[in-house]
Design an enzyme around this catalytic site. Structure first.
Site, PDB file in Angstrom:
ATOM      1  N   GLU A 189       0.817  -1.209   0.000  1.00  0.00           N
ATOM      2  CA  GLU A 189       0.000   0.000   0.000  1.00  0.00           C
ATOM      3  C   GLU A 189       0.856   1.267   0.000  1.00  0.00           C
ATOM      4  OE1 GLU A 189      -3.094   0.352  -0.502  1.00  0.00           O
ATOM      5  OE2 GLU A 189      -4.113  -1.512   0.083  1.00  0.00           O
ATOM      6  N   GLU A 217      -3.883 -10.447  -0.632  1.00  0.00           N
ATOM      7  CA  GLU A 217      -4.736 -10.443   0.559  1.00  0.00           C
ATOM      8  C   GLU A 217      -6.136 -10.814   0.103  1.00  0.00           C
ATOM      9  OE1 GLU A 217      -4.487  -6.697   2.770  1.00  0.00           O
ATOM     10  OE2 GLU A 217      -2.324  -6.634   2.434  1.00  0.00           O
TER      11      GLU A 217
HETATM   12  C1  IPT Z   1      -5.267  -3.796   3.385  1.00  0.00           C
HETATM   13  C2  IPT Z   1      -3.887  -3.636   3.960  1.00  0.00           C
HETATM   14  O1  IPT Z   1      -2.913  -3.963   3.020  1.00  0.00           O
HETATM   15  C3  IPT Z   1      -3.659  -4.462   5.169  1.00  0.00           C
HETATM   16  O2  IPT Z   1      -2.477  -4.031   5.784  1.00  0.00           O
HETATM   17  C4  IPT Z   1      -4.833  -4.366   6.104  1.00  0.00           C
HETATM   18  O3  IPT Z   1      -4.971  -3.052   6.510  1.00  0.00           O
HETATM   19  C5  IPT Z   1      -6.072  -4.783   5.372  1.00  0.00           C
HETATM   20  O4  IPT Z   1      -6.287  -3.949   4.289  1.00  0.00           O
HETATM   21  C6  IPT Z   1      -7.310  -4.682   6.222  1.00  0.00           C
HETATM   22  O5  IPT Z   1      -7.244  -5.327   7.437  1.00  0.00           O
HETATM   23  S1  IPT Z   1      -5.616  -2.324   2.503  1.00  0.00           S
HETATM   24  C7  IPT Z   1      -7.325  -2.223   2.206  1.00  0.00           C
HETATM   25  C8  IPT Z   1      -7.688  -0.785   2.017  1.00  0.00           C
HETATM   26  C9  IPT Z   1      -7.715  -2.970   0.992  1.00  0.00           C
END
Ligand code: IPT
Length: 980
Positions: free
Chosen positions: A413, A489
């Site tokens: 990010e 993710e």
């Molecule tokens: C995403 C982040 O990369 C991760 O660190 C964590 O914050 C997660 O979201 C949520 O728990 S970023 C999100 C805006 C897609």
């Protein structure tokens, strides 16, 4: 005022060049232990001259090192996700900059004064200035990165004084905006390492493997001091004194894979130093649109792992790294993304040893610049170029010798920018042997894999079909379309969830371009706290009085903060299991059933497993026997015929399990890797049981107005069951509400804002339904209660009929629900609730278990007989919410204390799912922490015929259409009896 050093955008000064972490026979001295510590609220208030040899620190506190000082009573932790907890004004930081001064006095013998030595810090958050015996060594930033300073000339025989000033906030904080607690301190080891003249400065192992020839290639590049010659020996391979830099072919080596983590022990020696290397032969490449190792595509069954401990934060006790790897291996996880920084190096040693694919991420995140439309983003602005490059260099140099590391990730990010481009170019040059990952690089300008977060299933499927929407630039589009895809993710594991894992997995298995992903995230980042009366709970953002924070958003792991696996982890284990066992078409010649076993490992055959078949009747074991399964090769299937099984009287199930045949370094023999259940007779049985009640007595009305039917007494006005045998109850009544989950409360990442499931449900008034009684009638068939259930101000409502009959074994209730009007958001649950005496704390049931199950997270629950307690049925989500439903219950019995047991049975289909708790849905909904839930003297039971799915809207897509519970007419029956 000149800018202080902690606001300088440079990486710091004084550090030695980054090099590989390695084990050496040169002397080392660990400096961990109890140090002296003093915290100042601001940098300019920190004591002058504290680094002096004779500074009097006797009044200072004692602090263990490594540690984070806010977890030892000095200040408090702060949790934010995206927004920086200080004004976005780079590179400036607030005047209120907690500054921790650390001092250690230690003794050395005079051998340390004779040759060079370095002082190594594995991690200091966020900026440190270091003095040794009064001499400044330098300044470092890059919290999760190692740094070394030349210490030799300053060391003394006898007493030495190390002084480290640590600032919580620095320019580096702008590069470290990961979604986690802000926790300053010297939180990883500090070591003195002797660097003998003529010793090894750095080593880089290159060990490839060619599957087609079975041949390995080996070369170790070395940098030595004083032009010394370094030679490599790997006795097991007959490699003896191979000069560093020379490449050899090694015949017949066993390759390294996460499934078969074969390591060869090597020694790189100069005349004065011996360095131990653990060599794993493998070749990683993106070829033909796939990420491959040793020529075979990987399916990543991964998790994102932050380092977290509920008492120690990121200063993880050493044994927990092993515990994490073991837990991962035992749950069929084969990959880890070190989100969002390099972990403690020993974690990678364990990944090498026990076998996990690692995406190793650099310590870089600038997410908070999104608040300024990414203006001034350090990943792009020239004044940050050196800091960015320094970070990737320290990352790659430290970890380049781990065979488990199969991809470098530039960070998380951080948008896009020139500095990321430069980092990518540097990595490519330095280590062409590993592909590159950059999550923010959606156009794949430099990424070797197309990687996204949280995409909904349909978009993932489109990518699987190479049918994603095109990029404007046709060349860029063609390149991206040719790349493999991973979800770096997905399946946000916040609270009760994630739902929808199985549907993702089916896509990964179907489309070769989709190579899996990494669930967000491994562990709930909750910090252990106690109520004033000493009860433990886990704290989240805001619990430390932070004025600006992101609340519960980091409570989103597959493990609870104390590392107890959550139901989500059980679901993941089942979903990603590497062996698929399915019923095959037709019967075998011996009239046995046929099953099809598919090996979903990427490399291993099935010879390390043994299979077992178990037959049960009504949940009771009938027989168990080994099942012979051939050693099917990776990716292949075999059909086998099951032995002919004896007929069973009750509901029959065959359970087939794949177990470890022998002990593995990560689990004992007999550990279950995969399983499946095949019904013998389910549907026939269900309908046979659904023959319905044979009414015995007719109801009678007592002078007090109560209606008596068999063992039941009903309130004459409301028609509610108030007594069953000798037990006071408060009768089954329609309930449509559940304590919202984190996912229920959130709008999908991909839909309109505010569009949460809960918003729709509250709009429809499902949390405040009123029951109106239209009729309580008694007749020869039993008792009939007709009601209308609706919410204030709403025209839509439900007609609900409860028909009660009695038979020799109890009362049979048939509920008919007829919705009228619109219910656009569906229903959280559909069922009845009742209150019963609190003494009934023991539970036995025949249904799915042992854990909870919801429509889109139910693969891990198997059909069987289980017993538990009401207290143990609760899943202790850190943030209280709907939990604990046991699905497809055929019957359940609650017992305990002085009095009869309560038996509940499904009569025909649909079956109910059972939830039992000592508090109401309202209590569960309003609790902020588990310690807010107080047991009452009653149990509140929910017998639901359906619930809404879970989804992962807390960060990702909501519930898939098939798992949304829509309002529709439904009729179901159950039998209630007081027995024993
Ligand atoms: C995403 C982040 O990369 C991760 O660190 C964590 O914050 C997660 O979201 C949520 O728990 S970023 C999100 C805006 C897609």
């Amino acid at each position: 005022m000149s800018q202080p050093y902690y606001e300088d955008t440079s990486p710091g000064y004084g550090a030695r060049p980054a090099r590989a972490a390695f084990t050496t026979d040169a002397a080392t001295a660990g400096l961990g232990g109890i140090w002296r510590f003093h915290l100042s609220p601001a940098a300019d208030l920190a004591p002058d001259g504290f680094w002096a040899d004779d500074f009097d620190d006797s009044s200072w506190s004692l602090l263990p090192v490594p540690s984070h000082w806010p977890l030892h009573g000095h200040g408090s932790p702060v949790y934010t996700n995206i927004g920086y907890p200080f004004p976005l004004d780079p590179p400036r930081v607030p005047d209120e900059n907690p500054t921790g001064d650390h001092r250690l006095v230690f003794e050395l013998d005079d051998s340390w004064t004779r040759e060079p030595a370095v002082l190594r810090f594995e991690g200091v958050d966020s900026c440190a200035r270091i003095w040794l015996n009064g001499q400044e060594l330098g300044v470092t930033r890059g919290s999760r990165l190692p740094v070394e300073f030349a210490a030799g000339p300053h060391l003394r025989a006898g007493r030495n004084v190390l002084a480290v000033r640590v600032h919580q906030w620095s320019s580096g904080s702008y590069l470290e905006d990961q979604d986690m607690w802000w926790l300053p301190g010297i939180f990883r080891d500090v070591t003195l390492i002797r660097r003998p003249p003529g010793g090894v400065e750095d080593a880089f192992v290159h060990a490839g493997y060619d599957t087609s020839t079975g041949r390995g290639t080996l070369r170790v590049d070395a940098v030595t001091r004083d032009g010394a010659e370094a030679r490599l020996s790997v006795p097991e391979l007959g490699v003896d004194d191979l000069p560093a830099g020379d490449t050899i072919a090694v015949e017949g080596v066993a390759p390294w894979t996460a499934e078969t983590p074969r390591l060869y022990h090597g020694v790189l020696a100069t005349g004065t130093e011996r360095v131990t290397l653990r060599i794993g032969f493998r070749t990683v490449a993106v070829e033909d649109g796939q990420l491959r190792v040793n020529g075979r595509p990987l399916l990543l069954r991964g998790v994102n792992r932050h380092e977290h401990h509920p008492d120690h934060g990121r200063a993880l006790p050493a044994e927990l790294d092993r515990e994490d790897v073991l837990l991962m291996k035992r749950h069929n996880i084969n990959a880890v993304r070190t989100s969002h920084y390099p972990p403690h190096p020993r974690f990678l040693d364990l990944c090498d040893e026990l076998g996990l694919w690692v995406v190793l991420e650099c310590d870089l995140e600038t997410h908070g610049f999104s608040a300024a439309d990414w203006r001034g983003n350090p990943a792009d602005a020239p004044e940050w170029a050196e800091a960015c490059l320094d970070r990737i260099r320290r990352t790659v140099e430290r970890d380049k010798n781990h065979p488990s590391v199969v991809m470098w990730s530039l960070g998380n990010e951080s948008g896009t920018g020139r500095n990321l481009d430069a980092m990518a170019a540097w990595v490519r040059e330095r280590d062409p042997g590993r592909p590159l990952h950059d999550e923010g690089d959606h156009e794949c300008r430099h990424s070797d894999v197309y990687s996204r977060m949280y995409l909904p299933h349909d978009e993932v499927e489109a990518i699987g079909r190479h049918a994603e929407p095109p990029l404007d630039d046709p060349d860029a589009d063609a390149r991206r379309r040719s790349l493999p895809f991973i979800l770096c993710e997905y399946a946000h594991a916040m609270g009760n969830g994630p739902g929808g894992l199985a549907e993702y997995q089916r896509l990964f298995e179907r489309y070769p371009r989709l190579q899996g992903g990494f669930v967000w995230e491994w562990i709930d980042q909750g910090l252990r706290q106690r109520t004033p009366d000493g009860r433990e709970f886990f704290a989240y953002g805001g619990d430390f009085g932070e004025p600006f924070h992101d609340g519960t958003f980091a409570i989103d792991g597959l493990l609870f903060p104390d590392r107890t696996p959550s139901p989500g982890l059980a679901e993941l284990k089942k979903t990603v299991e590497p062996i698929a066992i399915r019923a095959a078409e037709g019967r075998g010649d011996g009239r046995g059933r046929r099953i099809r076993i598919t090996n979903r490992y990427d490399f291993s055959d099935l010879s390390h497993l043994c299979f077992e078949l178990a037959l049960s009747s009504d949940g009771l074991p009938v027989l168990a026997k080994p099942l012979h399964v051939p050693p099917v090769a990776a990716g292949e299937s075999a059909e086998i015929e099951l032995p002919v099984l004896p007929p069973v009287d009750g509901e029959g199930w065959i359970t087939i399990s794949a177990l470890l045949a022998e002990e593995q370094p990560w689990a004992p023999a007999g550990h279950e890797v995969a399983w499946t259940q095949l019904p013998l007779t389910e549907e026939e049985q269900a309908s046979r049981r659904g023959t319905g009640p044979r009414p015995v007595p007719a109801p009678r009305r007592r002078p007090d107005g109560r209606l008596v039917l068999g063992s039941g007494e009903f309130d004459g006005r409301s028609g509610r069951l108030v007594r069953l045998g000798t037990m006071d109850v408060d009768g089954p009544v329609l309930d449509l509400w559940r304590a919202p989950t984190d996912n229920d409360r959130s709008a999908s990442l991909w839909g309109p804002p505010d569009d949460s499931a809960v918003r729709w449900w509250r709009q429809a008034g499902l949390d405040r339904m009123v029951h109106r009684v239209d009729e309580v009638a008694d007749g020869p068939d039993g008792v009939l209660v007709r009601t209308r259930v609706a919410a204030a101000a709403q025209a839509s409502g439900m007609t609900v009929e409860y028909r009660w009959a009695a038979d020799e074994s109890g009362l049979v209730l048939t509920v008919r629900v007829e919705p009228a009007g619109d219910w656009p958001g569906g229903l959280p649950r559909l069922g009845v609730r009742m209150a019963v005496p609190g003494r009934l704390g023991q539970v036995r049931w025949f249904g799915r278990g042992p854990g909870e199950a919801y429509p889109d997270s139910r693969s891990a629950a198997r059909v069987g007989r289980f017993s538990s307690t009401v207290d143990a049925l609760q899943t202790p989500y850190v943030v209280p919410q709907e939990n604990g439903a046991r699905a497809d219950v055929r019957w359940a019995e609650l017992s305990g204390g002085d009095g009869p047991a309560l038996r509940m049975e499904s009569v025909g289909l649909p079956r109910f799912s059972l939830t039992a708790r000592r508090w109401t849905t309202g209590d569960l909904e309003s609790a902020r922490h588990t310690t807010d839930l107080a047991a009452s003297d009653r149990l509140f039971l929910h017998l639901d015929v359906a619930q809404y799915g879970l989804g992962s809207a807390s960060c990702g897509p909501g519930v898939l259409p098939a798992h949304r519970l829509q309002a529709a007419p439904v009729t179901w029956s159950l039998r209630l009896s007081a027995c024993g």
